[in-house]
Design an enzyme around this catalytic site. Structure first.
Site, PDB file in Angstrom:
ATOM      1  N   ASP A   1       3.320  13.302   0.623  1.00  0.00           N
ATOM      2  CA  ASP A   1       4.708  12.968   0.981  1.00  0.00           C
ATOM      3  C   ASP A   1       4.782  12.108   2.245  1.00  0.00           C
ATOM      4  O   ASP A   1       5.852  11.610   2.596  1.00  0.00           O
ATOM      5  CB  ASP A   1       5.530  14.253   1.175  1.00  0.00           C
ATOM      6  CG  ASP A   1       5.824  14.924  -0.165  1.00  0.00           C
ATOM      7  OD1 ASP A   1       5.538  14.324  -1.216  1.00  0.00           O
ATOM      8  OD2 ASP A   1       6.343  16.058  -0.151  1.00  0.00           O
TER       9      ASP A   1
ATOM     10  N   LYS B   1       7.507  10.287  -7.848  1.00  0.00           N
ATOM     11  CA  LYS B   1       8.268  11.038  -6.843  1.00  0.00           C
ATOM     12  C   LYS B   1       9.752  10.693  -6.982  1.00  0.00           C
ATOM     13  O   LYS B   1      10.170  10.196  -8.011  1.00  0.00           O
ATOM     14  CB  LYS B   1       7.713  10.732  -5.450  1.00  0.00           C
ATOM     15  CG  LYS B   1       6.261  11.186  -5.273  1.00  0.00           C
ATOM     16  CD  LYS B   1       6.126  12.698  -5.392  1.00  0.00           C
ATOM     17  CE  LYS B   1       4.684  13.147  -5.356  1.00  0.00           C
ATOM     18  NZ  LYS B   1       4.538  14.585  -5.636  1.00  0.00           N
TER      19      LYS B   1
ATOM     20  N   ARG C   1       7.358   5.323  -5.520  1.00  0.00           N
ATOM     21  CA  ARG C   1       7.182   5.002  -4.084  1.00  0.00           C
ATOM     22  C   ARG C   1       6.205   3.857  -3.841  1.00  0.00           C
ATOM     23  O   ARG C   1       6.291   3.201  -2.808  1.00  0.00           O
ATOM     24  CB  ARG C   1       6.748   6.255  -3.307  1.00  0.00           C
ATOM     25  CG  ARG C   1       7.894   7.231  -3.143  1.00  0.00           C
ATOM     26  CD  ARG C   1       7.547   8.445  -2.298  1.00  0.00           C
ATOM     27  NE  ARG C   1       8.745   9.276  -2.178  1.00  0.00           N
ATOM     28  CZ  ARG C   1       8.745  10.557  -1.888  1.00  0.00           C
ATOM     29  NH1 ARG C   1       7.601  11.193  -1.674  1.00  0.00           N
ATOM     30  NH2 ARG C   1       9.875  11.227  -1.795  1.00  0.00           N
TER      31      ARG C   1
HETATM   32  C1  S3P Z   1       5.912  19.961  -3.452  1.00  0.00           C
HETATM   33  C2  S3P Z   1       4.736  19.469  -3.905  1.00  0.00           C
HETATM   34  C3  S3P Z   1       4.410  18.043  -3.896  1.00  0.00           C
HETATM   35  C4  S3P Z   1       5.376  17.225  -3.055  1.00  0.00           C
HETATM   36  C5  S3P Z   1       6.788  17.645  -3.229  1.00  0.00           C
HETATM   37  C6  S3P Z   1       6.973  19.115  -2.911  1.00  0.00           C
HETATM   38  C7  S3P Z   1       6.115  21.429  -3.500  1.00  0.00           C
HETATM   39  O1  S3P Z   1       4.423  17.565  -5.212  1.00  0.00           O
HETATM   40  O2  S3P Z   1       5.239  15.843  -3.335  1.00  0.00           O
HETATM   41  O3  S3P Z   1       7.628  16.894  -2.376  1.00  0.00           O
HETATM   42  O4  S3P Z   1       7.068  21.926  -2.867  1.00  0.00           O
HETATM   43  O5  S3P Z   1       5.328  22.108  -4.169  1.00  0.00           O
HETATM   44  P1  S3P Z   1       3.225  17.847  -6.241  1.00  0.00           P
HETATM   45  O6  S3P Z   1       3.643  18.923  -7.132  1.00  0.00           O
HETATM   46  O7  S3P Z   1       3.018  16.562  -6.940  1.00  0.00           O
HETATM   47  O8  S3P Z   1       2.048  18.288  -5.428  1.00  0.00           O
END
Ligand code: S3P
Length: 437
Positions: A316, A343, A347
């Site tokens: 992130d 995302k 991005r």
């Molecule tokens: C998150 C995991 C991440 C992150 C997202 C929040 C979470 O994504 O990018 O903003 O709260 O488990 P991924 O599931 O792709 O790791």
């Protein structure tokens, strides 16, 4: 006539000070969701009162869970996952991917049907990767061409699975683990790389027996106990001001009590490799997570080739890393980051276009980007409604040659509601305006 929020960012000579960052978004979501699964009262301090968390809270309210929120003190009052009531309307998760994906895991064992929807960004995000293992466990799930709305009919007879994640995703891992709590047998999850482990930590803190070796194993069924939780401040939100300090603060910026969970701070290693002047002070454990004070000062950054093992540990923070790369001397290369395309916006594309717009040469690749450090000229950038893209370019304005305007910035409220005030407190020249389009 529709209106769009724009934030203007003008160059400044110096910024400095101490700032408070809001609560961690991932951990706040887990406090809501795990608290809702437990029968009784769960409390948490440091809760992030941002739009994503509020959308998740409202969805849980439709399932019969009650919440009290005083400032950042949260109380979850629930009759437990076994007593969720069938929702009388669609569950609208707004912009929250975490809310939707973790809730899919939870609702896999709720013996009724629910429909999960969200805003236009969430409606474009992949959900099949979550649906697939949950179907193997026994839930009935329909996606719309792989995306939301998602219709889910849970089963009271879920079975354990052994599952190898195709990508290192904390949301996918968490959805399976939350479903495994209501399933019969030993669920095992392996992953190609490390992803954030807040779910595992909070499950342990709430009385769950879980083995977190290379393969994560959880023997179901198990009942979550209502608990007292601490939510630390969000490293992802802090990252914007870490980079702000590195590019524009002679006297330094202090960011106290930030979550420094090892699975989240890959950015610090990358910035250290770039020659950043940063210090991690007073590290200590609070509840199930580590916090520390972060101090940063203006540094002569140099471009680096980022090791792909650091990508999921800084996922992130990559948008703001790209801004640090633009201010660095030389070339920065980040590959193995195709997850960025899924995302809140694509991005890689959004950042590449924005950098181009403000005069930074870059090459977008299928799974990454190459950025040639050089002056940022200023200009107008579209955030594509993505909070992290918006905040990254606002920070980029600090030392730009001209004014930089970012439009479509309302989404900042999903994760960092007082971002502009916090920036102004440090001396950044940023201001909001609304334009009709
Ligand atoms: C998150 C995991 C991440 C992150 C997202 C929040 C979470 O994504 O990018 O903003 O709260 O488990 P991924 O599931 O792709 O790791």
């Amino acid at each position: 006539m529709p209106s769009k929020e724009i934030i203007d960012s003008s160059p400044v000579s110096d910024i400095s000070g101490t700032i408070d960052i809001p609560g961690d978004k991932s951990i706040s979501h887990r406090a809501l969701l795990l608290g809702a699964m437990a029968e009784g009262e769960t409390t948490a301090n440091g809760f992030l009162n941002g739009e994503d968390c509020i959308a998740t809270m409202e969805a849980l309210t439709c399932l019969g869970v009650r919440f009290e929120l005083k400032d950042t003190d949260l109380k979850v009052i629930s009759r437990g996952i076994k007593n969720f009531i069938p929702p009388r309307k669609e569950l609208d998760l707004g912009n929250s991917g975490t809310g939707m994906r973790l809730l899919m895991g939870i609702l896999s064992s709720a013996p009724f049907s629910s429909k999960l929807t969200g805003d236009s960004s969430l409606l474009s995000r992949p959900m099949e990767r979550i649906a697939k293992p949950l179907r193997m466990m026994g839930a009935r799930i329909k996606t719309s061409n792989g995306r939301p709305p998602v219709e889910i009919t849970g089963s009271s007879k879920l079975k354990a699975i052994s599952y190898s994640l195709p990508v290192s995703s904390a949301q996918l891992k968490s959805a399976i683990l939350l479903a495994s709590l209501s399933s019969e047998g030993l669920t095992k999850v392996t992953s190609p790389g490390i992803s954030r482990d807040h779910t595992e930590r909070m499950l342990k803190a709430m009385g769950i027996k879980i083995d977190c070796s290379d393969t994560i194993s959880l023997l179901g069924p198990q009942k979550i106990k209502p608990s007292k939780l601490n939510i630390p401040r969000d490293f992802s939100s802090a990252s914007f001001f870490i980079v702000a300090g590195l590019i524009g603060s002679e006297r330094g910026i202090l960011i106290p009590k930030v979550n420094v969970n090892d699975t989240r701070i890959g950015l610090l290693e990358i910035l250290n490799n770039m020659g950043a002047n940063l210090q991690i002070l007073n590290k200590k454990k609070i509840g199930s997570e580590y916090i520390a004070d972060i101090f940063v000062r203006k540094s002569n950054l140099k471009g680096v080739k980022v090791d792909s093992s650091l990508v999921s540990l800084s996922i992130d923070e990559l948008p703001i890393l790209f801004i640090a790369a633009a201010y660095a001397k030389g070339v920065t290369e980040v590959m193995g980051a195709s997850e960025l395309r899924y995302k809140e916006s694509d991005r890689l594309s959004a950042m590449s276009r924005g950098l181009e717009e403000v005069g930074v040469r870059n090459e977008e690749r299928q799974d990454g980007i190459i950025i040639y450090g050089g002056p940022i000229k200023g200009g107008t950038v579209n955030s594509f409604g993505d909070h992290r893209v918006a905040m990254s370019f606002i920070i980029a304005g600090i030392k730009a040659e001209g004014n930089l305007s970012v439009y479509n910035t309302k989404s900042i409220d999903t994760s960092f509601p007082n971002f502009v005030d916090t920036a102004c407190r440090l001396g950044l020249k940023v201001g909001k305006r609304v334009s009709s389009i």
